[in-house]
Scaffold this active site. Structure first.
Site, PDB file in Angstrom:
ATOM      1  N   GLU A 129     -11.237 -10.108  -1.077  1.00 35.37           N
ATOM      2  CA  GLU A 129     -10.907  -9.337   0.122  1.00 35.37           C
ATOM      3  C   GLU A 129     -12.178  -8.693   0.676  1.00 35.37           C
ATOM      4  OE1 GLU A 129      -6.448  -8.157   0.159  1.00 35.37           O
ATOM      5  OE2 GLU A 129      -7.575  -6.559  -0.811  1.00 35.37           O
ATOM      6  N   GLU A 133      -9.528  -0.265  -1.781  1.00 36.45           N
ATOM      7  CA  GLU A 133      -9.127   1.107  -1.418  1.00 36.45           C
ATOM      8  C   GLU A 133      -9.106   2.004  -2.647  1.00 36.45           C
ATOM      9  OE1 GLU A 133      -5.613  -0.080   0.711  1.00 36.45           O
ATOM     10  OE2 GLU A 133      -6.889  -0.942   2.258  1.00 36.45           O
ATOM     11  N   LYS A 135       0.855  -1.208   0.000  1.00 36.83           N
ATOM     12  CA  LYS A 135       0.000   0.000   0.000  1.00 36.83           C
ATOM     13  C   LYS A 135       0.881   1.244   0.000  1.00 36.83           C
ATOM     14  CE  LYS A 135      -3.637  -2.759   2.030  1.00 36.83           C
ATOM     15  NZ  LYS A 135      -4.870  -2.826   2.809  1.00 36.83           N
ATOM     16  N   GLY A 156      -7.407  -4.847   7.433  1.00 33.59           N
ATOM     17  CA  GLY A 156      -6.792  -4.032   8.473  1.00 33.59           C
ATOM     18  C   GLY A 156      -7.552  -3.989   9.783  1.00 33.59           C
ATOM     19  N   HIS A 206      -8.366  -2.888  -6.249  1.00 33.08           N
ATOM     20  CA  HIS A 206      -8.337  -3.032  -4.787  1.00 33.08           C
ATOM     21  C   HIS A 206      -9.460  -2.164  -4.194  1.00 33.08           C
ATOM     22  CE1 HIS A 206      -7.106  -2.798  -0.625  1.00 33.08           C
ATOM     23  NE2 HIS A 206      -6.382  -3.881  -0.845  1.00 33.08           N
TER      24      HIS A 206
HETATM   25  P1  13P Z   1      -4.463  -6.358   5.685  1.00 31.02           P
HETATM   26  O1  13P Z   1      -3.682  -7.634   5.493  1.00 31.02           O
HETATM   27  O2  13P Z   1      -3.664  -5.275   6.326  1.00 31.02           O
HETATM   28  O3  13P Z   1      -5.781  -6.618   6.318  1.00 31.02           O
HETATM   29  O4  13P Z   1      -4.771  -5.795   4.208  1.00 31.02           O
HETATM   30  C1  13P Z   1      -5.326  -6.641   3.274  1.00 31.02           C
HETATM   31  C2  13P Z   1      -5.262  -5.998   1.954  1.00 31.02           C
HETATM   32  O5  13P Z   1      -5.977  -5.049   1.678  1.00 31.02           O
HETATM   33  C3  13P Z   1      -4.276  -6.504   0.990  1.00 31.02           C
HETATM   34  O6  13P Z   1      -4.507  -6.014  -0.286  1.00 31.02           O
END
Ligand code: 13P
Length: 247
Positions: free
Chosen positions: A165, A97, A10, A171, A95
């Site tokens: 995901e 995000e 990220k 997170g 993703h």
């Molecule tokens: P985390 O492993 O921090 O939960 O994040 C997952 C993620 O978004 C990977 O692309």
């Protein structure tokens, strides 16, 4: 097929700690007798450093996103061809995000994945429901729609990877139960076959709060082809713990 473990850094790491992390992992891979299939997806400006740091190792490097067009007037974006030119073999697209921070649509994600395929990158296409969608009982509808509309046309199990995901698991330290992960991965496999003819051999990664303490049980699920890891990919110890959990 060996499990694919992808580290999504990220917007983390600067040049020095990113290089040290990549070097540390490349060293571990070289010393290990266990074959591993792993890729690191650093922030785009770090890619040349990370490619250099992992040179002559089995560690692959990927982008976190790419634009859907070739070269052109798109300030701040990164082309799939530049990723490939710099030594990347993979790129994440869609993703959650990016879908939420930048309003990316399924159609854009599909076009990005197609741009990646065009230059020989493996497209890791992310799908997953929000907590509200899950609570409303709509997870399968949301994920089914994302699969139908975000996967590239013309992909094969060698060029497309799906990452499931759940947004609420990213997170947060929370994960679906093992039965839920297994069921949704089976659902995704069925949908990808139905809509794009992608079936046997398609790797479907699980992502969302994967860590050394839960990786073994998640990666032992037959339909889970690997993991997309955020926070726990930022230290050699944690990421290696996950890699070593592969059955
Ligand atoms: P985390 O492993 O921090 O939960 O994040 C997952 C993620 O978004 C990977 O692309």
């Amino acid at each position: 097929m060996s499990k694919l473990i992808v580290g999504n850094w990220k917007m983390n790491c600067l040049a020095e700690d990113g290089t040290a992390l990549a070097r540390g992992l490349a060293e571990k891979v070289k010393q290990s007798s266990k074959p591993s299939d792993l890729a690191l997806c650093p922030p785009a400006p770090l890619i040349p450093l990370i490619v250099e740091a992992t040179k002559n190792s089995a560690v692959s490097v990927g982008g976190q996103d790419c634009h859907w067009e070739g070269l052109g007037a798109h300030t701040g974006d990164v082309s799939a061809s530049l990723l490939a030119d710099l030594g990347c073999t993979h790129t994440i697209v869609g993703h959650s995000e990016r879908r939420s921070d930048h309003g990316e649509t399924d159609a854009q994600v599909k076009a990005k994945a197609e741009a990646a395929l065009e230059v020989g990158l493996v497209a890791i296409v992310c799908v997953g429901e929000t907590e509200a969608q899950r609570d409303a009982g709509d997870a399968e509808i949301v994920i089914g729609g994302q699969i139908a509309c975000s996967l590239p046309t013309g992909g094969t199990p060698d060029t497309v990877v799906i990452a499931y995901e759940p947004v609420w698991a990213i997170g947060t330290g929370r994960t679906p139960s093992l039965n839920e992960i297994s069921a949704i991965h089976g659902f995704i496999r069925g949908k990808a076959l139905e809509s794009h003819g992608l079936g046997d051999g398609l790797q479907i990664l699980y992502g969302g709060s994967v860590k050394p303490s839960n990786a073994a049980e998640i990666l032992a699920i037959g339909d889970v082809g690997g993991a997309l890891v955020g926070g726990a990919s930022l230290t050699v110890e944690d990421f290696w713990g996950i890699i070593e959990s592969c059955p």
